[in-house]
Design a protein around this motif. Sequence first.
Motif, mmCIF file in Angstrom:
data_model
loop_
_atom_site.group_PDB
_atom_site.id
_atom_site.type_symbol
_atom_site.label_atom_id
_atom_site.label_comp_id
_atom_site.label_asym_id
_atom_site.label_seq_id
_atom_site.Cartn_x
_atom_site.Cartn_y
_atom_site.Cartn_z
ATOM 1 N N ASN A 166 -1.427 -0.915 -5.276
ATOM 2 C CA ASN A 166 -1.079 -2.033 -4.401
ATOM 3 C C ASN A 166 -1.161 -3.357 -5.148
ATOM 4 O O ASN A 166 -1.397 -3.387 -6.360
ATOM 5 C CB ASN A 166 -1.960 -2.023 -3.147
ATOM 6 N N THR A 215 -0.550 6.090 -6.041
ATOM 7 C CA THR A 215 -0.325 4.891 -5.241
ATOM 8 C C THR A 215 -1.080 3.701 -5.830
ATOM 9 O O THR A 215 -2.186 3.847 -6.328
ATOM 10 C CB THR A 215 -0.802 5.118 -3.796
ATOM 11 N N ASP A 218 0.814 -1.211 0.000
ATOM 12 C CA ASP A 218 0.000 0.000 0.000
ATOM 13 C C ASP A 218 0.846 1.258 0.000
ATOM 14 O O ASP A 218 0.330 2.360 0.165
ATOM 15 C CB ASP A 218 -0.956 0.016 1.201
ATOM 16 N N LYS A 219 2.167 1.117 -0.194
ATOM 17 C CA LYS A 219 3.045 2.282 -0.226
ATOM 18 C C LYS A 219 3.792 2.404 -1.549
ATOM 19 O O LYS A 219 4.674 3.227 -1.692
ATOM 20 C CB LYS A 219 4.047 2.213 0.922
ATOM 21 N N ARG A 226 4.471 3.513 -5.269
ATOM 22 C CA ARG A 226 4.046 4.655 -6.062
ATOM 23 C C ARG A 226 4.528 4.517 -7.505
ATOM 24 O O ARG A 226 5.631 4.068 -7.765
ATOM 25 C CB ARG A 226 4.572 5.969 -5.467
#
Length: 223
Positions: A76, A74, A65-66, A68
């Motif tokens: 995932n 963003t 979830d971080k 980019r």
Amino acid sequence: MNRQRTLMLIGVAVVVLGAGGVALATRSGKDISAAVPRAGVSSGPPERVILPGRPGDPAVVTDSDKVRAPDGSTYNSIDTTFVQMMIVHHGQAIEMAKLAPVRAGDAHLRALADRISAAQGPEVAWFQGWLRDRRLPPSNPAHDHRAMPGMQSDAAMAALAGLTGTAFDREFVRMMSDHHQGAIQMAGDVLGGGADPVLRELANEMAVEQGSEIRRMRQLSAA
């Protein structure tokens, strides 16, 4: 993103993410959330993903979830899985649709099959570009494509290719409707757990469009 496909939509879809589910509505206000099953997304910690480094640099492991993209957006692992699997899923729908011009007995069904190819071909190209922009592989060997919702077996595809006229029309409607329902289910997963807002928008539009096509196929089969 190629927007020509949106001309086919009944209306611009609005996504409403609620606790534990997804609701979809068109501009007319008609709720079509029944077309998209609730997403089975885990509420546990984010998965770990490996980002390839530049040539000569080591790979980096980070929370899904971080991650980019180059444009700063963003995304995932749910987004990535959806894109990789949808390329294959759309590919089979296009394969079925390309049988219709010479095998379908109903001219309306031939036109609908052409619409399906015209919509999903550009979507496949967009999905492929999404992966390239993030330096992600076009597919994941761990994915069992045969188990994707709505995917038709090799035997069923071969049988469809051997039919013509009314028999083809009937089987095409059954198989493509099932295929579309699977795509809508997969769209529900990314709507419920994905992180890329542009991808969620496309998934929402796709669900609305394929729901419309399912209704049209049912009308043709009942005529």
